[in-house]
Design an enzyme around this catalytic site. Structure first.
Site, PDB file in Angstrom:
ATOM      1  CG  PHE A 136      34.712  15.130 -14.595  1.00  0.00           C
ATOM      2  CD1 PHE A 136      33.592  15.403 -14.867  1.00  0.00           C
ATOM      3  CD2 PHE A 136      35.274  15.009 -13.175  1.00  0.00           C
ATOM      4  CE1 PHE A 136      32.538  14.924 -13.768  1.00  0.00           C
ATOM      5  CE2 PHE A 136      34.361  14.446 -12.485  1.00  0.00           C
ATOM      6  CZ  PHE A 136      32.736  14.675 -12.570  1.00  0.00           C
ATOM      7  CG  ASP A 221      41.314  18.639 -11.246  1.00  0.00           C
ATOM      8  OD1 ASP A 221      41.925  17.805 -10.572  1.00  0.00           O
ATOM      9  OD2 ASP A 221      40.180  18.840 -11.364  1.00  0.00           O
ATOM     10  CE  LYS A 250      39.450  10.078  -9.838  1.00  0.00           C
ATOM     11  NZ  LYS A 250      37.936   9.462  -9.735  1.00  0.00           N
TER      12      LYS A 250
HETATM   13  C1  LIG Z   1      40.507  15.752 -12.604  1.00  0.00           C
HETATM   14  C2  LIG Z   1      39.151  15.557 -11.726  1.00  0.00           C
HETATM   15  N1  LIG Z   1      38.949  16.290 -10.842  1.00  0.00           N
HETATM   16  C3  LIG Z   1      38.042  16.331  -9.889  1.00  0.00           C
HETATM   17  C4  LIG Z   1      37.173  15.182  -9.646  1.00  0.00           C
HETATM   18  C5  LIG Z   1      36.183  15.064  -8.700  1.00  0.00           C
HETATM   19  O1  LIG Z   1      36.727  14.201  -7.801  1.00  0.00           O
HETATM   20  P1  LIG Z   1      35.544  13.806  -6.468  1.00  0.00           P
HETATM   21  O2  LIG Z   1      34.743  12.771  -7.414  1.00  0.00           O
HETATM   22  O3  LIG Z   1      36.367  13.003  -5.525  1.00  0.00           O
HETATM   23  O4  LIG Z   1      34.994  14.911  -6.149  1.00  0.00           O
HETATM   24  C6  LIG Z   1      37.621  14.253 -10.724  1.00  0.00           C
HETATM   25  C7  LIG Z   1      36.791  12.960 -10.495  1.00  0.00           C
HETATM   26  O5  LIG Z   1      36.970  12.070 -11.302  1.00  0.00           O
HETATM   27  C8  LIG Z   1      38.581  14.413 -11.539  1.00  0.00           C
HETATM   28  O6  LIG Z   1      38.855  13.344 -12.192  1.00  0.00           O
END
Ligand SMILES: Cc1ncc(COP(=O)(O)O)c(C=O)c1O
Length: 395
Positions: A136, A221, A250
């Site tokens: 994700f 990520d 986050k």
């Molecule tokens: C690993 C990862 N990358 C990217 C995101 C996307 O973040 P945002 O909701 O702040 O755009 C998330 C959101 O849960 C995530 O867990």
């Protein structure tokens, strides 16, 4: 003050219905507790979907924001500000790879910046990015395409060109996807939304070798795993491996909107003026909040605390497991906890809510907890007692 019912009616009429919401209106919070408009208190094991790493309204963050908001709220990136410079240094020093920062406002934006950086570094001719199945990375179209879950793609095609997906944990499969047009590998060190899936031994190091062999950028990520969540500043620091770039958001600013791409200077230099920008990115309030978050983590020894929270959850859940055969697997690293069930997890979440405990379910069957790092042992036990009751009753 409006009642919960009145607020819900406002939403039904005026807010687009793209979220499934619980029938609760939250009004205030402190640490690991939140209160609804009627004054009921809830214990929060999933504060802010992982953003409220220090719980609700952490005092140092509140104080930093209060101070900053009277001095300078927003200036664009045509100017220098002390807060952004200090935050970039703080992240760089903790990255261990002399990273340089680009700031934005969310995880998906950080991933978009990473995709652009990978493509700019791949020129001429290389633009493809390998990501993992079950990953994700966000909801904007680049990050969404990077996300290896077809259910999130449905109805939005055509997606961005140039992504290929390998099963998480399978090095050979990733190697087979590399071709002359590949420029990068993008991977979560631990899959979060995918169900708290830890990498197999040697996996991240193997991806590093693969990237080195083919001159690919390796991007982690760390949006969910970063900022101390797992007991290290960044999740990948549990293994002997370093990326070329990582994405953060986050928990970065203790609950305020803030995202970052941190990249080695040799790659970062391709983001020249005109290639990328974010109007609100790196604003002084978010940066002061992030600095206060880092200060709190250090002053209160919260990296170590993440480890002890994880161990206490593990003891509680492992003790429960023999009495609760529908717990399939318990996956924990620091304050990142996944409980894989053989049954639907949604009723468990609802039952916990009835008993005023907030937890999350991801991937239908995984109860996910991302508690605050300053959760006390007694709060942890209080919540585990409830969770235990609910799990024993469910099936
Ligand atoms: C690993 C990862 N990358 C990217 C995101 C996307 O973040 P945002 O909701 O702040 O755009 C998330 C959101 O849960 C995530 O867990």
């Amino acid at each position: 003050m409006h009642s919960s019912q009145q607020i819900i009616e406002l939403f039904q009429k005026y807010v687009i219905g793209n979220y499934t919401r619980y029938p609760v209106c939250l009004a205030s919070g402190e640490g690991s507790y939140v209160w609804d408009t009627e004054g009921n208190r809830y214990l929060d094991f999933f504060p802010g979907w992982g953003c409220d790493l220090l719980g609700h309204c952490p005092p140092r963050v509140v104080e930093a924001v209060r101070d900053q908001v009277t001095k300078l709220i927003h200036v664009p990136n045509t100017w220098y500000t002390e807060a952004q410079g200090l935050l970039a240094r703080a992240l760089s020093e903790r990255s261990g790879f002399q990273g340089q920062c680009f700031f934005c406002n969310s995880g998906t934006e950080a991933v978009e910046a990473a995709i652009k950086l990978a493509r700019l570094n791949g020129k001429p001719g290389r633009y493809k990015i390998i990501t993992m199945m079950n990953s994700f990375h966000g909801r904007t179209l680049g990050a969404l395409t990077a996300t290896g879950q077809p259910k999130y793609h449905q109805g939005l095609e055509p997606l961005l060109a140039g992504f290929a997906y390998a099963p998480f944990g399978n090095l050979d499969a990733a190697a087979k996807l590399v071709d002359d047009e590949t420029c990068a590998i993008l991977v979560e060190p631990i899959q979060g939304e995918g169900g708290v899936i830890l990498p197999p031994t040697g996996y991240l190091e193997g991806l590093r070798e693969l990237a080195d062999k083919h001159k690919l950028m390796l991007i982690f990520d760390e949006v969910q795993t970063g900022m101390g969540r797992t007991g290290r500043w960044f999740g990948h620091q549990h293994w002997p491996v370093q990326p070329d770039a990582m994405t953060l958001a986050k928990a970065l600013a203790g609950g305020l909107a803030c995202g970052a791409l941190v990249a080695r200077p040799s790659f970062a230099e391709k983001l020249k003026p005109g290639t990328h920008a974010a109007t609100f990115g790196g604003n002084p309030i978010a940066c002061r909040a992030a600095l206060a978050t880092i200060e709190t983590i250090e002053a209160e020894g919260l990296l170590e605390r993440a480890g002890s929270i994880g161990e206490r959850f593990r003891r509680r859940l492992e003790t429960l497991k023999p009495r609760c055969p529908w717990i399939q697997q318990i996956r924990i690293l620091g304050a990142m906890i996944g409980i894989e069930l053989s049954t639907d997890g949604v009723p468990v979440v609802n039952q916990c809510l009835q008993r005023r405990l907030l937890v999350n379910c991801t991937h239908e069957t995984v109860i996910r907890l991302l508690p605050a790092l300053n959760l006390t042992d007694s709060q942890l036990d209080e919540g585990c007692d409830i969770l235990e009751e609910v799990l024993l009753e469910s099936r």
